[in-house]
Design a protein around this motif. Structure first.
Motif, PDB file in Angstrom:
ATOM      1  N   ALA A 174       0.833  -1.207   0.000  1.00 25.70           N
ATOM      2  CA  ALA A 174       0.000   0.000   0.000  1.00 25.70           C
ATOM      3  C   ALA A 174       0.866   1.255   0.000  1.00 25.70           C
ATOM      4  O   ALA A 174       0.599   2.214  -0.750  1.00 25.70           O
ATOM      5  CB  ALA A 174      -0.923  -0.007   1.216  1.00 25.70           C
ATOM      6  N   GLY A 175       1.922   1.265   0.809  1.00 24.57           N
ATOM      7  CA  GLY A 175       2.809   2.432   0.877  1.00 24.57           C
ATOM      8  C   GLY A 175       3.582   2.637  -0.412  1.00 24.57           C
ATOM      9  O   GLY A 175       3.739   3.779  -0.881  1.00 24.57           O
ATOM     10  N   ALA A 176       4.078   1.541  -1.005  1.00 24.97           N
ATOM     11  CA  ALA A 176       4.831   1.658  -2.247  1.00 24.97           C
ATOM     12  C   ALA A 176       3.939   2.181  -3.374  1.00 24.97           C
ATOM     13  O   ALA A 176       4.356   3.017  -4.181  1.00 24.97           O
ATOM     14  CB  ALA A 176       5.426   0.300  -2.618  1.00 24.97           C
ATOM     15  N   ALA A 177       2.697   1.691  -3.427  1.00 25.20           N
ATOM     16  CA  ALA A 177       1.767   2.171  -4.446  1.00 25.20           C
ATOM     17  C   ALA A 177       1.471   3.654  -4.269  1.00 25.20           C
ATOM     18  O   ALA A 177       1.437   4.428  -5.239  1.00 25.20           O
ATOM     19  CB  ALA A 177       0.473   1.360  -4.388  1.00 25.20           C
ATOM     20  N   MET A 178       1.284   4.079  -3.022  1.00 28.16           N
ATOM     21  CA  MET A 178       1.007   5.496  -2.770  1.00 28.16           C
ATOM     22  C   MET A 178       2.208   6.362  -3.137  1.00 28.16           C
ATOM     23  O   MET A 178       2.058   7.458  -3.681  1.00 28.16           O
ATOM     24  CB  MET A 178       0.641   5.697  -1.296  1.00 28.16           C
ATOM     25  N   MET A 179       3.415   5.854  -2.868  1.00 30.52           N
ATOM     26  CA  MET A 179       4.612   6.620  -3.221  1.00 30.52           C
ATOM     27  C   MET A 179       4.727   6.776  -4.734  1.00 30.52           C
ATOM     28  O   MET A 179       5.110   7.839  -5.237  1.00 30.52           O
ATOM     29  CB  MET A 179       5.857   5.939  -2.659  1.00 30.52           C
ATOM     30  N   LEU A 180       4.395   5.730  -5.465  1.00 33.06           N
ATOM     31  CA  LEU A 180       4.395   5.829  -6.928  1.00 33.06           C
ATOM     32  C   LEU A 180       3.426   6.896  -7.416  1.00 33.06           C
ATOM     33  O   LEU A 180       3.742   7.715  -8.280  1.00 33.06           O
ATOM     34  CB  LEU A 180       4.016   4.476  -7.537  1.00 33.06           C
ATOM     35  N   LEU A 181       2.221   6.888  -6.836  1.00 31.58           N
ATOM     36  CA  LEU A 181       1.201   7.843  -7.265  1.00 31.58           C
ATOM     37  C   LEU A 181       1.557   9.271  -6.858  1.00 31.58           C
ATOM     38  O   LEU A 181       1.414  10.205  -7.648  1.00 31.58           O
ATOM     39  CB  LEU A 181      -0.157   7.455  -6.657  1.00 31.58           C
ATOM     40  N   GLU A 182       2.016   9.445  -5.627  1.00 30.14           N
ATOM     41  CA  GLU A 182       2.269  10.788  -5.105  1.00 30.14           C
ATOM     42  C   GLU A 182       3.527  11.414  -5.693  1.00 30.14           C
ATOM     43  O   GLU A 182       3.581  12.614  -5.932  1.00 30.14           O
ATOM     44  CB  GLU A 182       2.378  10.738  -3.576  1.00 30.14           C
ATOM     45  N   SER A 183       4.557  10.604  -5.920  1.00 31.89           N
ATOM     46  CA  SER A 183       5.832  11.148  -6.399  1.00 31.89           C
ATOM     47  C   SER A 183       5.827  11.409  -7.900  1.00 31.89           C
ATOM     48  O   SER A 183       6.516  12.314  -8.384  1.00 31.89           O
ATOM     49  CB  SER A 183       6.979  10.199  -6.057  1.00 31.89           C
ATOM     50  N   PRO A 229       8.832   4.008 -11.969  1.00 31.73           N
ATOM     51  CA  PRO A 229       9.037   2.899 -11.036  1.00 31.73           C
ATOM     52  C   PRO A 229      10.490   2.427 -10.967  1.00 31.73           C
ATOM     53  O   PRO A 229      10.986   2.076  -9.882  1.00 31.73           O
ATOM     54  CB  PRO A 229       8.133   1.791 -11.585  1.00 31.73           C
ATOM     55  N   GLY A 230      11.169   2.447 -12.110  1.00 29.84           N
ATOM     56  CA  GLY A 230      12.572   2.033 -12.117  1.00 29.84           C
ATOM     57  C   GLY A 230      13.437   2.931 -11.258  1.00 29.84           C
ATOM     58  O   GLY A 230      14.362   2.467 -10.573  1.00 29.84           O
ATOM     59  N   LYS A 231      13.161   4.247 -11.268  1.00 36.14           N
ATOM     60  CA  LYS A 231      13.918   5.201 -10.441  1.00 36.14           C
ATOM     61  C   LYS A 231      13.697   4.917  -8.958  1.00 36.14           C
ATOM     62  O   LYS A 231      14.650   4.906  -8.158  1.00 36.14           O
ATOM     63  CB  LYS A 231      13.460   6.616 -10.789  1.00 36.14           C
ATOM     64  N   LEU A 232      12.447   4.672  -8.574  1.00 33.63           N
ATOM     65  CA  LEU A 232      12.167   4.392  -7.162  1.00 33.63           C
ATOM     66  C   LEU A 232      12.794   3.065  -6.736  1.00 33.63           C
ATOM     67  O   LEU A 232      13.254   2.925  -5.605  1.00 33.63           O
ATOM     68  CB  LEU A 232      10.655   4.371  -6.926  1.00 33.63           C
TER      69      LEU A 232
END
Length: 269
Positions: A208-217, A221-224
């Motif tokens: 859930a946190g990783a998905a939110m970070m993708l959306l918010e940032s 995905p490769g950079k994260l």
């Protein structure tokens, strides 16, 4: 307003819950097994009526069709007379994979307003994704009412029908792939000695946190992924193990296989 749901399985129930939360009108619930509709009615707040599919088709201003694609011909064979006899306008809302707006109209026996949607099961907890497109005779008022009644289900996005099968292969089928990934993550942690309950919770919260970070940032995905991988560290070793197992290729193939199956369903209509 009356909102009909014909078919109260997992997806129909999830959207009925959203419609009930919207407070947009009375819900009419119909299912081949009436007990299932009655159980759903007991869970929902507001004005709820359990009825036959024929009655739901006769009275609903919006008629959600929540049965499997293979059942559409038989179902519409039963509903067609009810739709034909109607004097008041209505909207058919179809959620079946592989069945186009034009196919719905053909089965229903008229050029009725149709909203085609591809939802996913997280709509049951208000975190769903609903892709939709409309026939040309769905008015702005009809569309706005639909969007308001589905808002409690989660994110709603207009997508051209020609792209809907591809979109649904990700958003509609994707939850099953994510659940498998979450299960595998937890299994790995259990193998390392972590208690099952903790392993499952950590996996779910991390996802859930990783998905939110993708959306918010808005980052790639490769950079994260690179940001988590320290040189010579633990994460890059895990990434290497995933690459040895063709992880990304397997995920891509899963989406493509789901898309291909949708095309097969179209060919059987």
């Amino acid at each position: 307003m009356k909102i009909s749901f014909i078919g109260t399985g997992n997806m129909g129930s999830a959207l009925a819950k959203a419609a009930a939360l919207s407070g947009m009108g009375e819900l009419l619930l119909a299912n081949r097994t009436p007990e299932k509709a009655e159980r759903l009615a007991a869970e929902l707040a507001g004005t709820i009526k359990v009825c036959s599919g024929y009655e739901a088709a006769s009275e609903g201003d919006y008629i959600f069709i929540g049965v499997k694609p293979q059942m559409y011909p038989e179902l519409f064979g039963e509903l067609k007379p009810a739709l034909k006899d109607r004097k008041k306008s209505f909207v058919l809302v179809s959620m079946a994979a592989g069945i186009t707006i034009e196919a719905v109209r053909e089965l229903a026996g008229g050029a009725y307003p149709v909203i085609r949607i591809m939802p996913n099961t997280p709509a049951a907890v208000g975190e769903g994704v609903i892709l939709y497109d409309c026939s040309e005779n769905v008015s702005e008022e009809m569309k706005d009412s639909f969007l308001k009644m589905m808002k409690p289900a989660g994110y709603i996005d207009n997508l051209e029908e020609r792209l809907m099968d591809a979109g649904a292969a990700v958003s509609g089928c994707g939850p099953a792939f994510v659940y498998m990934f979450a299960e595998a993550l937890a299994d790995g942690a259990v193998a390392c000695g972590l208690p099952r309950k903790k392993a499952a919770e950590y996996a779910c919260r991390m996802l859930a946190g990783a998905a939110m970070m993708l959306l918010e940032s808005g980052e790639n995905p490769g950079k994260l992924k690179d940001d988590v991988c320290s040189p010579g560290g633990t994460t890059i070793c895990g990434v290497r193990a995933l690459e040895e197992g063709a992880f990304r290729a397997d995920v891509m193939n899963a989406v493509i296989a789901a898309y291909d199956r949708t095309l097969e369903l179209k060919d059987t209509k």
